[in-house]
Design a protein around this motif. Structure first.
Motif, PDB file in Angstrom:
ATOM      1  N   ALA A  65       9.137  11.979   6.106  1.00 27.16           N
ATOM      2  CA  ALA A  65       7.766  11.579   5.802  1.00 27.16           C
ATOM      3  C   ALA A  65       7.429  10.201   6.362  1.00 27.16           C
ATOM      4  O   ALA A  65       6.287   9.942   6.722  1.00 27.16           O
ATOM      5  N   LEU A  66       8.417   9.304   6.423  1.00 22.89           N
ATOM      6  CA  LEU A  66       8.141   7.911   6.772  1.00 22.89           C
ATOM      7  C   LEU A  66       8.814   7.517   8.083  1.00 22.89           C
ATOM      8  O   LEU A  66       9.935   7.936   8.369  1.00 22.89           O
TER       9      LEU A  66
ATOM     10  N   ALA B 162       2.512   1.679  -3.316  1.00 25.01           N
ATOM     11  CA  ALA B 162       1.577   2.178  -4.331  1.00 25.01           C
ATOM     12  C   ALA B 162       1.329   3.676  -4.161  1.00 25.01           C
ATOM     13  O   ALA B 162       1.220   4.418  -5.139  1.00 25.01           O
ATOM     14  N   GLY B 163       1.267   4.133  -2.901  1.00 22.63           N
ATOM     15  CA  GLY B 163       0.950   5.541  -2.664  1.00 22.63           C
ATOM     16  C   GLY B 163       2.143   6.461  -2.808  1.00 22.63           C
ATOM     17  O   GLY B 163       1.976   7.658  -3.050  1.00 22.63           O
ATOM     18  N   ILE B 164       3.345   5.943  -2.621  1.00 16.68           N
ATOM     19  CA  ILE B 164       4.520   6.814  -2.585  1.00 16.68           C
ATOM     20  C   ILE B 164       5.467   6.552  -3.758  1.00 16.68           C
ATOM     21  O   ILE B 164       5.840   7.466  -4.480  1.00 16.68           O
TER      22      ILE B 164
ATOM     23  N   THR C 172       4.467   6.138  -8.248  1.00 19.26           N
ATOM     24  CA  THR C 172       4.337   7.297  -9.127  1.00 19.26           C
ATOM     25  C   THR C 172       5.511   7.379 -10.101  1.00 19.26           C
ATOM     26  O   THR C 172       5.337   7.654 -11.279  1.00 19.26           O
ATOM     27  N   CYS C 173       6.715   7.144  -9.601  1.00 17.33           N
ATOM     28  CA  CYS C 173       7.889   7.169 -10.471  1.00 17.33           C
ATOM     29  C   CYS C 173       8.329   5.761 -10.879  1.00 17.33           C
ATOM     30  O   CYS C 173       8.749   5.548 -12.016  1.00 17.33           O
TER      31      CYS C 173
ATOM     32  N   PRO D 298      13.340  12.350  -3.960  1.00 15.82           N
ATOM     33  CA  PRO D 298      13.257  13.063  -2.686  1.00 15.82           C
ATOM     34  C   PRO D 298      13.654  12.173  -1.509  1.00 15.82           C
ATOM     35  O   PRO D 298      13.534  10.955  -1.576  1.00 15.82           O
TER      36      PRO D 298
ATOM     37  N   GLU E 222       0.831  -1.206   0.000  1.00 17.28           N
ATOM     38  CA  GLU E 222       0.000   0.000   0.000  1.00 17.28           C
ATOM     39  C   GLU E 222       0.871   1.265   0.000  1.00 17.28           C
ATOM     40  O   GLU E 222       0.637   2.213  -0.753  1.00 17.28           O
TER      41      GLU E 222
ATOM     42  N   GLN F 208       7.508   2.036   8.697  1.00 14.17           N
ATOM     43  CA  GLN F 208       6.957   2.142   7.345  1.00 14.17           C
ATOM     44  C   GLN F 208       8.017   1.852   6.286  1.00 14.17           C
ATOM     45  O   GLN F 208       7.745   1.169   5.292  1.00 14.17           O
TER      46      GLN F 208
END
Lengths: 165, 408
Positions: B369-370, B310-312, B315-316, B364, B307, B374
């Motif tokens: 953030a994590l 997929a969310g973080i 995207t790239c 980044p 999850e 996580q």
């Protein structure tokens, strides 16, 4: 249902857990300060502050934000009562097109919260992650320095009092 | 402690065989260097990555001050600008050659082997002369060397004479090898990071290129033991060393400085390095097919990691390589198959930032953030997906340790 703490308020949202915070801020909560730039964490237009640290909201799913303090541009001040940092950006006319400015202000806010008197080098290093395509970087740096000076002066005048919008 | 005492006895006995080194006379003369010699010296300095140890983060070029963490303590890169007081301005060509080949400074002190003179001892005279010409024509910077922070007994320099007796001679060679081997084993000192070291910090000759470490990053094997699922060819090595390779990605961590240096040297030098490393990495029976991807099983085994990914990350990293400087599948990165999770952890915590003036992958940093948990979930998911289910141990502890180390 995920509960987010945005600008001091508790907000329940129904969005999917892996939805980027940026979409939830703009589409669900209608806080349109943070901007969509690249969507890849490379430009900084979407920067918000989470637990005192700048993060790219386009790459931050709301699933990881339960119980964490989110601050957006709207949490700093209003049009009628801008925060000292926002006022400094206006006074230095740091915006040209303005698209990067909310992200710039939020990243600078995180810096000044932890370090009220940053050196030029510290400001440049810290702001390195945010891009401005118009090229007003010099004014942005000036604005951050002006805000830092203003905050120090205000602290010296009224050390015990803090005004929160 | 018993080991330390043994060390003192062994190295001390070795040191007795050496007479104290003489100081070389101060050289205050004016030298005139041919422009071509200075130019080649600059290329050689890039091929030897002098700046990566002798330039501090955001410091003046070659003025020293960079902390180098070793298992024995922290050693600071020295000032090798021509400043007469704090740099090497008083070195004669002979004193410079002695430092490069034998690890002895101008006044006669033994230098620590973190300065890879065991490799530089192979350098030909003309190349040492070119390096001298290049360094002596740099801007002199007055910057005092910082004192090393080494524990006893490693802080006793004369013991290094014993170390050299044990190890240095083994590296000396007299025959002229081909250019690639000459650069790799000599000036470019690849083995300094890519060969494991013994308890005295010497490269273990019998495990040449078996993989080592650099500044708390894993340095992968440069031989048939490479765990890379995608074969490293001469061409992909050249691309990687020069800038970025679509099959394997680009260099990060300490290796990024190496690639930044190699971007500016003549192409034939990098081709020669790639040809030689290509020969040391060659192995039989490799496939050119896509990397194994157990996405479904990995999602079932590590739903939280999936999850978050997929969310973080997706995207790239799930665009099939369409985002610039991403490879088609994360499974193509050698670091996912490393014996430990350090490189993965460094990348997630710190991101990827091309060195000043270079083009490359931008990622980044996710340290703010994590959480440790996580990041560990994401790593477990990726390991399950690409490395056949094998998991690293103590990943969360390692994340906490590296976090403390990189953001004190």
């Amino acid at each position: 249902m995920i509960t987010l703490n945005v600008n001091g308020r508790s907000r329940d949202v129904d969005d999917a857990p892996n939805t980027p915070l940026l979409y939830v801020l703009r589409d669900t909560l209608e806080l349109n300060g943070a901007k969509f730039g690249c969507g890849l964490g490379q430009c900084g237009a979407c920067t918000v502050v989470v637990d005192g640290k700048p993060v790219f909201s386009c790459l931050t799913p709301i699933a990881i934000l339960q119980g964490r303090k989110i601050t957006t541009l709207e949490g700093l001040g209003t049009e009628d009562a801008p925060s000292p940092l926002q006022r400094a950006f206006i006074e230095e006319q740091a915006a040209q097109c303005g698209y990067c400015i909310p992200g710039m202000i939020m990243r600078a806010h995180a810096l000044l919260t932890g370090n009220a008197a940053p050196t030029d080098a510290e400001i440049r290093e810290h702001m390195n992650a945010n891009l401005c395509r118009c090229g007003t970087h010099m004014r942005i740096l000036q604005a951050i320095k002006r805000a830092a000076r203003g905050m120090q002066a205000a602290d010296a005048r009224a050390p015990a009092q803090e005004v929160r919008p | 402690m018993a080991f330390s005492l043994l060390l003192v006895v062994v190295l001390g006995a070795g040191a007795l065989f050496f007479v104290a080194h003489v100081a070389m006379p101060e050289d205050r003369g004016q030298h005139v260097f041919a422009p071509d010699l200075v130019r080649r010296g600059g290329e050689l300095a890039a091929l030897g990555y002098c700046a990566s140890c002798h330039t501090a983060e955001k410091g003046q070029p070659f003025a020293g001050g960079r902390p180098l963490a070793t298992p024995f303590g922290t050693i600071f890169g020295t000032n090798i600008t021509p400043d007469p007081e704090s740099g090497i301005g008083l070195y004669s060509p002979a004193a410079f050659a002695r430092a490069m080949r034998e690890g002895i400074d101008r006044v006669g002190r033994d230098l620590y082997p973190v300065f890879p003179y065991n490799h530089f001892t192979r350098l030909e005279d003309k190349d040492i002369d070119a390096l001298y010409a290049f360094l002596m024509t740099r801007a002199a910077v007055a910057a005092q060397n910082r004192a090393n922070q080494l524990a006893f007994p490693y802080n006793i320099r004369p013991l290094l004479a014993g170390w050299k007796l044990l190890y240095l001679d083994k590296f000396r060679v007299t025959e002229r090898p081909d250019l690639g081997r000459y650069l790799v084993e000599g000036l470019s000192h690849c083995g300094a990071c890519h060969t494991p070291r013994d308890r005295l910090g010497a490269e273990i000759a019998s495990q040449h290129f078996d993989g080592g470490e650099a500044e708390d990053w894993w340095a992968p094997p440069l031989n048939a033991n490479s765990p890379s699922p995608v074969p490293w060819t001469e061409e992909s090595l050249f691309n990687y060393l020069r800038s970025w390779d679509a099959e394997h990605g680009g260099a990060i961590g300490p290796m990024a400085q190496v690639v930044a240096g190699l971007a500016s040297v003549p192409e034939q030098d990098v081709r020669a390095i790639a040809a030689y490393i290509g020969s040391t990495m060659a192995k039989q029976g490799e496939s050119d097919g896509p990397v194994e991807d157990n996405q479904t099983q990995a999602m079932q085994a590590h739903p939280q990691g999936a999850e978050l990914y997929a969310g973080i990350c997706a995207t790239c990293h799930e665009t099939g390589g369409h985002v610039p400087f991403t490879v088609a599948s994360l499974g193509q990165h050698t670091s996912l198959y490393a014996p430990d999770p350090r490189n993965m952890i460094h990348v997630v915590l710190e991101g990827a930032h091309p060195p000043e003036g270079t083009v490359g992958a931008v990622m980044p940093a996710f340290a703010d953030a994590l959480s440790d948990e996580q990041i560990a979930e994401i790593i477990a998911y990726l390991r399950a997906r690409f490395s056949g289910g094998a998991q690293w141990e103590n990943v969360e502890d390692e994340i906490a340790r590296i976090r403390r180390r990189t953001s004190p």
